[in-house]
Design a protein around this motif. Structure first.
Motif, PDB file in Angstrom:
ATOM      1  N   VAL A  91      58.446  22.495  19.185  1.00  0.00           N
ATOM      2  CA  VAL A  91      58.563  21.388  18.243  1.00  0.00           C
ATOM      3  C   VAL A  91      60.028  20.991  18.149  1.00  0.00           C
ATOM      4  CG1 VAL A  91      56.530  21.883  16.828  1.00  0.00           C
ATOM      5  CG2 VAL A  91      58.693  23.001  16.312  1.00  0.00           C
ATOM      6  N   TYR A  92      60.222  19.727  17.806  1.00  0.00           N
ATOM      7  CA  TYR A  92      61.595  19.256  17.632  1.00  0.00           C
ATOM      8  C   TYR A  92      61.643  18.274  16.471  1.00  0.00           C
ATOM      9  CZ  TYR A  92      65.942  16.736  18.200  1.00  0.00           C
ATOM     10  OH  TYR A  92      67.153  16.157  17.954  1.00  0.00           O
ATOM     11  N   GLY A  93      62.642  18.440  15.630  1.00  0.00           N
ATOM     12  CA  GLY A  93      62.847  17.505  14.533  1.00  0.00           C
ATOM     13  C   GLY A  93      64.068  17.885  13.732  1.00  0.00           C
ATOM     14  N   LYS A  94      64.556  16.927  12.979  1.00  0.00           N
ATOM     15  CA  LYS A  94      65.685  17.170  12.088  1.00  0.00           C
ATOM     16  C   LYS A  94      65.165  17.438  10.682  1.00  0.00           C
ATOM     17  CE  LYS A  94      68.838  14.358  14.858  1.00  0.00           C
ATOM     18  NZ  LYS A  94      69.730  13.169  14.905  1.00  0.00           N
ATOM     19  N   PRO A  95      65.956  18.133   9.859  1.00  0.00           N
ATOM     20  CA  PRO A  95      65.470  18.560   8.544  1.00  0.00           C
ATOM     21  C   PRO A  95      64.871  17.447   7.690  1.00  0.00           C
ATOM     22  CG  PRO A  95      67.580  19.590   9.006  1.00  0.00           C
ATOM     23  CD  PRO A  95      67.334  18.616  10.123  1.00  0.00           C
ATOM     24  N   LYS A  96      65.466  16.270   7.702  1.00  0.00           N
ATOM     25  CA  LYS A  96      65.020  15.185   6.827  1.00  0.00           C
ATOM     26  C   LYS A  96      64.055  14.208   7.510  1.00  0.00           C
ATOM     27  CE  LYS A  96      67.605  16.291   3.225  1.00  0.00           C
ATOM     28  NZ  LYS A  96      67.033  16.627   1.895  1.00  0.00           N
ATOM     29  N   ASP A  97      63.747  14.438   8.788  1.00  0.00           N
ATOM     30  CA  ASP A  97      62.807  13.554   9.482  1.00  0.00           C
ATOM     31  C   ASP A  97      61.430  13.614   8.830  1.00  0.00           C
ATOM     32  OD1 ASP A  97      64.762  12.867  11.255  1.00  0.00           O
ATOM     33  OD2 ASP A  97      64.004  14.102  12.913  1.00  0.00           O
ATOM     34  N   GLN A  98      60.785  12.477   8.683  1.00  0.00           N
ATOM     35  CA  GLN A  98      59.432  12.465   8.127  1.00  0.00           C
ATOM     36  C   GLN A  98      58.443  13.136   9.080  1.00  0.00           C
ATOM     37  OE1 GLN A  98      58.028   8.583   7.007  1.00  0.00           O
ATOM     38  NE2 GLN A  98      56.078   9.340   6.227  1.00  0.00           N
ATOM     39  N   SER A  99      58.640  12.930  10.383  1.00  0.00           N
ATOM     40  CA  SER A  99      57.756  13.514  11.393  1.00  0.00           C
ATOM     41  C   SER A  99      58.564  14.279  12.429  1.00  0.00           C
ATOM     42  CB  SER A  99      56.950  12.421  12.094  1.00  0.00           C
ATOM     43  OG  SER A  99      56.140  11.716  11.181  1.00  0.00           O
ATOM     44  N   TRP A 100      57.939  15.295  13.014  1.00  0.00           N
ATOM     45  CA  TRP A 100      58.533  16.040  14.110  1.00  0.00           C
ATOM     46  C   TRP A 100      57.696  15.807  15.359  1.00  0.00           C
ATOM     47  CZ3 TRP A 100      60.496  21.624  12.684  1.00  0.00           C
ATOM     48  CH2 TRP A 100      61.512  21.512  11.716  1.00  0.00           C
ATOM     49  N   ILE A 101      58.303  16.078  16.513  1.00  0.00           N
ATOM     50  CA  ILE A 101      57.580  15.958  17.777  1.00  0.00           C
ATOM     51  C   ILE A 101      57.021  17.323  18.168  1.00  0.00           C
ATOM     52  CG2 ILE A 101      57.738  15.360  20.222  1.00  0.00           C
ATOM     53  CD1 ILE A 101      60.112  13.564  19.528  1.00  0.00           C
ATOM     54  N   PHE A 102      55.734  17.349  18.413  1.00  0.00           N
ATOM     55  CA  PHE A 102      55.057  18.571  18.855  1.00  0.00           C
ATOM     56  C   PHE A 102      54.711  18.406  20.328  1.00  0.00           C
ATOM     57  CE2 PHE A 102      50.604  20.554  19.081  1.00  0.00           C
ATOM     58  CZ  PHE A 102      51.102  21.728  19.607  1.00  0.00           C
TER      59      PHE A 102
END
Length: 201
Positions: A91-102
């Motif tokens: 998974v990848y995402g930043k702390p405040k991102d609404q969605s992450w990439i799975f």
């Protein structure tokens, strides 16, 4: 010499078949037992430290909504709200991102809700329904060891993501902080309240 060659070929073929079969079976078993292994690991840890553990904790947010954590560990400094997530690739995402990439596999990917944000919302709701200051809660997303994830990503100091192999070490880092311990009698009342709320679901 010919017999030896045939034997080696047979061994290579059998080894290849074993690897082809055992790898997916291992992955299936690992995925199916992931949450249980976390529970066993936490159970062993709390017994050693004389802490408390509630597994599969559910609580009512309102008449139509419930919240859930896979494990709740009652330590001496904090209460740990643990969510297990098995993500096959990463998974990848930043702390405040609404969605992450799975990343489902090497080609397929999809968007998922930010797990840190989801846990933060659950933590706030739990604080409201229990009256416990949210500063006493540490929320942890635990992922499988072979998941590609940045463990340095955190929503705040008490909202983190970690691999299964590092779970106990991360809890210990919080327990070793130079802060006052929770009063034993108060903690016992909290454990009782959590257990009661979970059984009401």
């Amino acid at each position: 010499m010919q017999e030896l060659t045939i034997a080696l070929i047979v061994i290579l073929i059998l080894s290849s078949i074993y690897l082809l079969i055992s790898y997916p079976i291992h992955n299936i078993v690992y995925r199916k037992t992931f949450r249980y292994r976390d529970y066993k690991k936490l159970m062993k840890y709390v017994e050693k430290k004389d802490y408390r553990l509630i597994n599969n904790f559910c609580f009512n947010i309102d008449e139509n909504t419930t919240g859930h954590f896979d494990h709740v560990v009652f330590g001496s400094k904090y209460i740990y709200l643990v969510t297990d997530k098995y993500w096959r690739m990463g998974v990848y995402g930043k702390p405040k991102d609404q969605s992450w990439i799975f990343f489902k596999d090497e080609k397929k990917r999809m968007y998922i809700d930010n797990p840190l944000e989801k846990n933060e919302l659950r933590k706030e709701k739990l604080s409201l329904v229990t009256g416990i200051d949210k500063s006493l809660f540490v929320v942890i997303v635990v992922v499988n060891n072979d998941c590609v994830v940045d463990e340095d990503v955190l929503l705040n100091e008490q909202n983190i993501i970690t691999k299964e192999k590092n779970l106990i070490k991360r809890i210990e880092s919080f327990e070793n902080q130079n802060i006052a311990s929770i009063n034993d009698d108060q903690l016992q009342n909290v454990v009782y309240m959590f257990d009661k709320k979970s059984k009401q679901i």
